[in-house]
Scaffold this motif. Sequence first.
Motif, PDB file in Angstrom:
ATOM      1  N   ALA A  54       0.826  -1.207   0.000  1.00 15.46           N
ATOM      2  CA  ALA A  54       0.000   0.000   0.000  1.00 15.46           C
ATOM      3  C   ALA A  54       0.858   1.255   0.000  1.00 15.46           C
ATOM      4  O   ALA A  54       0.590   2.213  -0.740  1.00 15.46           O
ATOM      5  CB  ALA A  54      -0.935  -0.010   1.211  1.00 15.46           C
ATOM      6  N   LEU A  55       1.901   1.263   0.830  1.00 12.30           N
ATOM      7  CA  LEU A  55       2.796   2.422   0.885  1.00 12.30           C
ATOM      8  C   LEU A  55       3.538   2.621  -0.436  1.00 12.30           C
ATOM      9  O   LEU A  55       3.690   3.755  -0.910  1.00 12.30           O
ATOM     10  CB  LEU A  55       3.800   2.247   2.027  1.00 12.30           C
ATOM     11  CG  LEU A  55       3.225   2.305   3.450  1.00 12.30           C
ATOM     12  CD1 LEU A  55       4.310   1.989   4.467  1.00 12.30           C
ATOM     13  CD2 LEU A  55       2.622   3.679   3.720  1.00 12.30           C
ATOM     14  N   TYR A  60       4.285   5.586  -5.408  1.00 15.04           N
ATOM     15  CA  TYR A  60       4.394   5.565  -6.870  1.00 15.04           C
ATOM     16  C   TYR A  60       3.403   6.528  -7.514  1.00 15.04           C
ATOM     17  O   TYR A  60       3.738   7.261  -8.452  1.00 15.04           O
ATOM     18  CB  TYR A  60       4.162   4.143  -7.389  1.00 15.04           C
ATOM     19  CG  TYR A  60       4.042   4.065  -8.894  1.00 15.04           C
ATOM     20  CD1 TYR A  60       5.174   4.170  -9.704  1.00 15.04           C
ATOM     21  CD2 TYR A  60       2.790   3.899  -9.494  1.00 15.04           C
ATOM     22  CE1 TYR A  60       5.061   4.112 -11.095  1.00 15.04           C
ATOM     23  CE2 TYR A  60       2.669   3.841 -10.873  1.00 15.04           C
ATOM     24  CZ  TYR A  60       3.804   3.951 -11.663  1.00 15.04           C
ATOM     25  OH  TYR A  60       3.696   3.901 -13.022  1.00 15.04           O
ATOM     26  N   GLN A  61       2.183   6.543  -7.001  1.00 15.31           N
ATOM     27  CA  GLN A  61       1.154   7.408  -7.587  1.00 15.31           C
ATOM     28  C   GLN A  61       1.485   8.887  -7.419  1.00 15.31           C
ATOM     29  O   GLN A  61       1.172   9.709  -8.270  1.00 15.31           O
ATOM     30  CB  GLN A  61      -0.201   7.091  -6.951  1.00 15.31           C
ATOM     31  CG  GLN A  61      -0.728   5.721  -7.357  1.00 15.31           C
ATOM     32  CD  GLN A  61      -1.980   5.338  -6.596  1.00 15.31           C
ATOM     33  OE1 GLN A  61      -2.195   5.744  -5.454  1.00 15.31           O
ATOM     34  NE2 GLN A  61      -2.836   4.555  -7.236  1.00 15.31           N
ATOM     35  N   PRO A  67       7.401  15.847  -5.304  1.00 17.58           N
ATOM     36  CA  PRO A  67       8.546  15.191  -4.650  1.00 17.58           C
ATOM     37  C   PRO A  67       8.163  14.670  -3.267  1.00 17.58           C
ATOM     38  O   PRO A  67       7.367  15.292  -2.554  1.00 17.58           O
ATOM     39  CB  PRO A  67       9.579  16.314  -4.550  1.00 17.58           C
ATOM     40  CG  PRO A  67       9.206  17.281  -5.615  1.00 17.58           C
ATOM     41  CD  PRO A  67       7.713  17.231  -5.704  1.00 17.58           C
ATOM     42  N   LEU A  68       8.728  13.544  -2.893  1.00 16.60           N
ATOM     43  CA  LEU A  68       8.405  12.932  -1.611  1.00 16.60           C
ATOM     44  C   LEU A  68       8.688  13.879  -0.445  1.00 16.60           C
ATOM     45  O   LEU A  68       7.936  13.935   0.522  1.00 16.60           O
ATOM     46  CB  LEU A  68       9.211  11.635  -1.437  1.00 16.60           C
ATOM     47  CG  LEU A  68       8.974  10.852  -0.139  1.00 16.60           C
ATOM     48  CD1 LEU A  68       7.510  10.446  -0.016  1.00 16.60           C
ATOM     49  CD2 LEU A  68       9.871   9.632  -0.075  1.00 16.60           C
TER      50      LEU A  68
END
Length: 298
Positions: A54-55, A60-61, A67-68
């Motif tokens: 799930a993470l 990815y989406q 940016p993370l």
Amino acid sequence: MPAVLLTASFAAAYSEWTGILIFVVIAVALWFRPGSVRLNRAAALSIGAGVLTALALTAYQWSGLVPLSEIVAHMTQRADARGLNIVRLAKVFWAWALAMVPLVAITLMLRPRVHRVMTIRLHRIDWYARLLCTVLLVGVAENLVLAGHAGTYVYDTNKVTLAVALLAAVAVRSSGAPRLRWAAVVLVASLVVSVAYIDLTVRSALEHASARVAVWSAARQIAQPGDLVVSSDCSVRGAQLIYVQRNVVECADSELVDELTQSGVGLVDVSRAGGDDYAIHRYVDGQLVSDWLESERN
């Protein structure tokens, strides 16, 4: 069973962040649970795989859009904005007090056994009850961390209600008390009171929200396909994004609005006009072409 656990943990972790915390707690508890070590660890690994999937899918989406580091920074900022203060804490404790009614009622009913209820020994409580209590206490911790959210939405404080109800059931069971019909009556009555309170709270929230629907519906009507930006000088909730059917820059100050309008960007600006009134302005090529004031909408 591993397939069920993997599916359940994936669905919970993908849809709600509390689901991540709860299933991580379950996985850790299973990993260290004595007896049937092989089966327990297989179950824990299945849960871990579901949560990590799930993470990974969520990351990815979002990775192609933001940016993370920005996602983490924004989520941290939102958590801080919803954190503890006296008003929010008072709301949370009020909801918790209502949740405590069944526990207090049962304790009073079992007065001859109160001492036994209050001196429960951990070894008398079975492993599954302890695990469930631990899992539900995650909801208690979430209520404190995000007090602003919990003090506004009753479904969050219901997590505490569930925890209290379970603790009450464990206490009664461990005390050796007989099954009392009138205890069930009190629990049902408490449930009715809780549902009534939730109904009143939800109705109040909907009335408040309906007053804002006109504002954001008007913003959608004023905004044209060529308008690239919609801004607001206050915080923006998810429902408002649905009304306006696009992203909104929240907490935009006058300097940002000036910068955007001067750059030639088509802009629809929603701002507080005083009190509870909102003003909506549309700019094209830096020029104001239309405006709207909530108090004059009729």
